[in-house]
Design a protein around this motif. Structure first.
Motif, PDB file in Angstrom:
ATOM      1  N   LEU A  12      47.259  41.814  30.643  1.00  0.00           N
ATOM      2  CA  LEU A  12      48.283  41.819  31.686  1.00  0.00           C
ATOM      3  C   LEU A  12      48.475  43.234  32.248  1.00  0.00           C
ATOM      4  O   LEU A  12      48.566  43.412  33.465  1.00  0.00           O
ATOM      5  N   ALA A  13      48.520  44.227  31.376  1.00  0.00           N
ATOM      6  CA  ALA A  13      48.688  45.614  31.833  1.00  0.00           C
ATOM      7  C   ALA A  13      47.522  46.024  32.722  1.00  0.00           C
ATOM      8  O   ALA A  13      47.713  46.679  33.758  1.00  0.00           O
ATOM      9  N   LEU A  14      46.315  45.612  32.348  1.00  0.00           N
ATOM     10  CA  LEU A  14      45.128  45.934  33.154  1.00  0.00           C
ATOM     11  C   LEU A  14      45.165  45.177  34.479  1.00  0.00           C
ATOM     12  O   LEU A  14      44.826  45.723  35.530  1.00  0.00           O
ATOM     13  N   GLU A  15      45.615  43.937  34.445  1.00  0.00           N
ATOM     14  CA  GLU A  15      45.745  43.144  35.665  1.00  0.00           C
ATOM     15  C   GLU A  15      46.731  43.804  36.634  1.00  0.00           C
ATOM     16  O   GLU A  15      46.461  43.919  37.842  1.00  0.00           O
ATOM     17  N   LYS A  16      47.866  44.250  36.108  1.00  0.00           N
ATOM     18  CA  LYS A  16      48.872  44.915  36.948  1.00  0.00           C
ATOM     19  C   LYS A  16      48.326  46.213  37.539  1.00  0.00           C
ATOM     20  O   LYS A  16      48.587  46.533  38.697  1.00  0.00           O
ATOM     21  N   LYS A  17      47.577  46.952  36.722  1.00  0.00           N
ATOM     22  CA  LYS A  17      46.981  48.204  37.197  1.00  0.00           C
ATOM     23  C   LYS A  17      46.037  47.918  38.351  1.00  0.00           C
ATOM     24  O   LYS A  17      46.069  48.589  39.380  1.00  0.00           O
ATOM     25  N   ALA A  18      45.216  46.888  38.199  1.00  0.00           N
ATOM     26  CA  ALA A  18      44.268  46.524  39.258  1.00  0.00           C
ATOM     27  C   ALA A  18      45.000  46.058  40.512  1.00  0.00           C
ATOM     28  O   ALA A  18      44.609  46.414  41.629  1.00  0.00           O
ATOM     29  N   SER A  19      46.071  45.285  40.347  1.00  0.00           N
ATOM     30  CA  SER A  19      46.787  44.773  41.517  1.00  0.00           C
ATOM     31  C   SER A  19      47.474  45.901  42.287  1.00  0.00           C
ATOM     32  O   SER A  19      47.718  45.774  43.483  1.00  0.00           O
ATOM     33  N   SER A  20      47.736  47.012  41.608  1.00  0.00           N
ATOM     34  CA  SER A  20      48.334  48.169  42.288  1.00  0.00           C
ATOM     35  C   SER A  20      47.276  48.980  43.037  1.00  0.00           C
ATOM     36  O   SER A  20      47.608  49.894  43.777  1.00  0.00           O
ATOM     37  N   GLY A  21      45.992  48.638  42.795  1.00  0.00           N
ATOM     38  CA  GLY A  21      44.900  49.346  43.459  1.00  0.00           C
ATOM     39  C   GLY A  21      44.509  50.645  42.774  1.00  0.00           C
ATOM     40  O   GLY A  21      43.682  51.393  43.281  1.00  0.00           O
ATOM     41  N   LYS A  43      31.975  46.101  34.394  1.00  0.00           N
ATOM     42  CA  LYS A  43      31.253  46.253  35.656  1.00  0.00           C
ATOM     43  C   LYS A  43      32.222  46.532  36.804  1.00  0.00           C
ATOM     44  O   LYS A  43      31.966  47.384  37.654  1.00  0.00           O
ATOM     45  N   ALA A  44      33.342  45.826  36.824  1.00  0.00           N
ATOM     46  CA  ALA A  44      34.342  46.029  37.877  1.00  0.00           C
ATOM     47  C   ALA A  44      34.902  47.444  37.844  1.00  0.00           C
ATOM     48  O   ALA A  44      35.094  48.070  38.885  1.00  0.00           O
ATOM     49  N   VAL A  45      35.157  47.960  36.641  1.00  0.00           N
ATOM     50  CA  VAL A  45      35.655  49.333  36.510  1.00  0.00           C
ATOM     51  C   VAL A  45      34.596  50.314  36.997  1.00  0.00           C
ATOM     52  O   VAL A  45      34.888  51.230  37.770  1.00  0.00           O
ATOM     53  N   ASP A  46      33.348  50.109  36.574  1.00  0.00           N
ATOM     54  CA  ASP A  46      32.252  50.999  36.987  1.00  0.00           C
ATOM     55  C   ASP A  46      32.060  51.004  38.500  1.00  0.00           C
ATOM     56  O   ASP A  46      31.747  52.035  39.089  1.00  0.00           O
ATOM     57  N   ASN A  92      35.877  47.954  41.637  1.00  0.00           N
ATOM     58  CA  ASN A  92      36.203  46.681  42.279  1.00  0.00           C
ATOM     59  C   ASN A  92      37.530  46.147  41.728  1.00  0.00           C
ATOM     60  O   ASN A  92      37.560  45.473  40.695  1.00  0.00           O
ATOM     61  N   THR A  93      38.622  46.436  42.436  1.00  0.00           N
ATOM     62  CA  THR A  93      39.940  46.027  41.935  1.00  0.00           C
ATOM     63  C   THR A  93      40.139  44.512  41.931  1.00  0.00           C
ATOM     64  O   THR A  93      40.800  43.980  41.040  1.00  0.00           O
ATOM     65  N   SER A  94      39.576  43.807  42.910  1.00  0.00           N
ATOM     66  CA  SER A  94      39.805  42.354  42.950  1.00  0.00           C
ATOM     67  C   SER A  94      39.136  41.659  41.764  1.00  0.00           C
ATOM     68  O   SER A  94      39.737  40.767  41.147  1.00  0.00           O
ATOM     69  N   THR A  95      37.916  42.073  41.415  1.00  0.00           N
ATOM     70  CA  THR A  95      37.245  41.490  40.248  1.00  0.00           C
ATOM     71  C   THR A  95      37.960  41.899  38.971  1.00  0.00           C
ATOM     72  O   THR A  95      38.162  41.075  38.068  1.00  0.00           O
ATOM     73  N   LEU A  96      38.382  43.142  38.895  1.00  0.00           N
ATOM     74  CA  LEU A  96      39.112  43.627  37.730  1.00  0.00           C
ATOM     75  C   LEU A  96      40.392  42.813  37.533  1.00  0.00           C
ATOM     76  O   LEU A  96      40.679  42.349  36.428  1.00  0.00           O
ATOM     77  N   GLU A  97      41.120  42.604  38.595  1.00  0.00           N
ATOM     78  CA  GLU A  97      42.363  41.838  38.514  1.00  0.00           C
ATOM     79  C   GLU A  97      42.100  40.389  38.088  1.00  0.00           C
ATOM     80  O   GLU A  97      42.775  39.860  37.205  1.00  0.00           O
ATOM     81  N   ARG A  98      41.092  39.771  38.686  1.00  0.00           N
ATOM     82  CA  ARG A  98      40.776  38.365  38.379  1.00  0.00           C
ATOM     83  C   ARG A  98      40.334  38.200  36.921  1.00  0.00           C
ATOM     84  O   ARG A  98      40.799  37.303  36.217  1.00  0.00           O
TER      85      ARG A  98
END
Length: 125
Positions: free
Chosen positions: A85-94, A51-54, A57-63
């Motif tokens: 972790l790789a997905l979390e880092k991707k989200a934190s980069s925006g 849902k976050a990807v769709d 929403n980077t903050s939800t994706l990261e969390r």
């Protein structure tokens, strides 16, 4: 090629059972409880990731990725933890670049972990 993949998968199980048995003190009921909760919770969190990807929403994706990472590493599902972790880092980069593929790989590894745990549980009976 399929035989080699199956052989490789059996050589590198998706869950480090020695680690899992270590953290549960070898108590089978506790191990089963932890792994069942992991499967249930991670399945729900993967839905949140989709849902976050769709929604972009980077903050939800990261969390959600962060939570899956911790849960995976806590039971010895190290590859799952690394993918999260790789997905979390991707989200934190925006960035959302390649997140669909990363999510698909994470889901695939989760299915591998889930199947492995189910087989292990059935072998214990």
């Amino acid at each position: 090629v399929v035989e080699n993949d199956n052989h490789r998968a059996s050589m590198n199980p998706p869950v480090d059972m020695k680690y899992l048995q270590e953290i549960t003190g070898g108590e089978k009921e506790f191990e089963l409880e932890i792994t069942r909760l992991f499967v249930e919770d991670t399945g729900e969190r993967l839905s949140g990731l989709k849902k976050a990807v769709d929604e972009g929403n980077t903050s939800t994706l990261e969390r959600e990725a962060h939570t899956i990472k911790g849960a995976g590493l806590n039971i010895g599902a190290n590859k799952l933890g690394e993918l999260a972790l790789a997905l979390e880092k991707k989200a934190s980069s925006g960035s959302f670049e390649n997140t669909q593929n990363m999510l698909a790989e994470l889901e695939s590894e989760f299915q591998r972990v889930k199947l492995f745990l189910e087989r292990n549980e059935n072998m214990e009976k």
